[in-house]
Design an enzyme around this catalytic site. Structure first.
Site, short mmCIF file in Angstrom:
data_model
loop_
_atom_site.label_atom_id
_atom_site.label_comp_id
_atom_site.label_asym_id
_atom_site.label_seq_id
_atom_site.Cartn_x
_atom_site.Cartn_y
_atom_site.Cartn_z
N SER A 255 58.07 14.07 60.85
CA SER A 255 56.62 14.25 60.97
C SER A 255 56.33 14.44 62.47
CB SER A 255 55.88 13.05 60.37
OG SER A 255 54.50 13.17 60.55
N TYR B 66 48.11 22.02 62.36
CA TYR B 66 49.43 21.35 62.35
C TYR B 66 49.33 19.89 61.93
CZ TYR B 66 53.72 19.45 64.62
OH TYR B 66 54.90 18.80 64.91
N LYS C 197 51.51 17.49 59.06
CA LYS C 197 52.40 16.36 59.38
C LYS C 197 51.88 15.05 58.77
CE LYS C 197 55.68 18.45 61.71
NZ LYS C 197 57.05 18.55 61.16
#
Ligand SMILES: NC(=O)c1ccc[n+]([C@@H]2O[C@H](COP(=O)([O-])OP(=O)(O)OC[C@H]3O[C@@H](n4cnc5c(N)ncnc54)[C@H](OP(=O)(O)O)[C@@H]3O)[C@@H](O)[C@H]2O)c1
Length: 276
Positions: free
Chosen positions: A149, A163, A167
């Site tokens: 992650s 993004y 994650k």
């Protein structure tokens, strides 16, 4: 010798480790350490030349290496490549889902395609790899699955609206899996790197808004090998949360207490950039 169910092979001797995103950065550094500890490593990435160069580099130091090209966002290609790798080197004992991409930018300036691609590569790329190897691990009652992650998967940061959620999703997936796979003696881990000095970070820096640069500017990137070391320790000790640095560890442990302070500090840095 085959270790008993639930045990990671001591020193990784005889283990087959599959690393998506294994041709560069954190994935390659971890492949190098796993190979040095006795594992057979399988690398997967898209760029054929870079993949071949990484595999050759590892072989020169005595490693047994297999490699296949595939885009992790393409489930058919990924599953076929993983099938070929396990046919060649045996069932997967360790999966490191490391392939990922970060495209920062302001929310209003990012394209729909970027939002989609972040989820497809970072989240679905991890999901598809897990779906391909976990059933056999459950059947064998052994194995370790670790996904990468990010610190941006723990706290929302200016410029990471595409993004960061991908994650966060990786984190959520691994949290659910941890609970399910415990009973099957399969170890589940999730890695939260801060900035790491890799080609991806250099590329990412070119896209960061000034505010994001101001926030991350004070952070000295880790060497990829520091992350690799933490990943190997995490697998050996069957840790769920794998933090390569004290800052991210504090964020995991004290998150909701630290968030107001961190947000205040991030907001100040972002505001300073906008001041004439
Ligand atoms: N560097 C950082 O500061 C940092 C911080 C936190 C988290 N992370 C995460 O750490 C992981 C590794 O990043 P890194 O910094 O080591 O990056 P890197 O050096 O650029 O390596 C990325 C690897 O993933 C592969 N890859 C990228 N997209 C792929 C795709 N669609 N299908 C298959 N392979 C793909 C790349 O090869 P090809 O391009 O040839 O496919 C390469 O092998 C990523 O998940 C990233 O989000 C990085």
């Amino acid at each position: 010798m085959t270790p008993p169910p639930g045990k990671a092979p001591a020193g990784f001797s005889g283990a087959h480790a599959v690393i998506t995103g294994g041709s560069s950065g954190i994935g390659l550094a971890t492949a190098r350490r796993l190979a040095a500890a006795g594992a057979t490593v399988s690398l997967l990435a898209r760029d054929r030349d870079r993949l071949a160069a990484a595999a050759d580099d590892l072989r020169r130091s005595g490693a047994t290496v297999h490699s296949r090209c595939a885009d992790v966002a393409d489930p058919a290609a990924l599953t076929a490549a993983l099938g070929e790798l396990t046919a060649a080197a045996g069932p997967c004992d360790i999966l490191l889902s490391c392939a990922g991409v970060a495209r920062p930018g302001r929310f209003t300036e990012l394209s729909d395609e970027t939002f989609r691609r972040m989820i497809e590569v970072n989240y679905f790329g991890t999901l598809y790899a897990l779906r391909a190897v976990v059933p056999e691990m459950v059947r064998r009652r052994r194995g370790s699955v670790v996904a990468v992650s990010s610190a941006a998967g723990l706290i929302g940061i200016y410029g990471y609206s595409a993004y960061g959620p991908a994650k966060f999703a990786v984190r959520g997936l691994m949290e659910s899996l941890r609970a399910e796979l415990r009973a099957h003696h399969v170890h589940v881990g999730v890695v939260y790197p801060p900035d790491v000095d890799t080609p991806a970070l250099a590329e990412e820096n070119q896209w960061k808004p000034a505010e994001t640069l101001a926030i991350s500017g004070a952070i000295r990137p880790l060497h990829p090998d520091a992350v690799a070391r933490a990943i190997l320790t995490g697998i050996r000790r069957r840790r769920f949360i794998i933090c390569p640095d004290p800052g991210t560890r504090a964020l995991v442990r004290l998150g909701s207490l630290l968030f107001p302070l961190l947000n205040w500090s991030f907001d100040r840095k972002a505001a300073a950039v906008r001041r004439p």
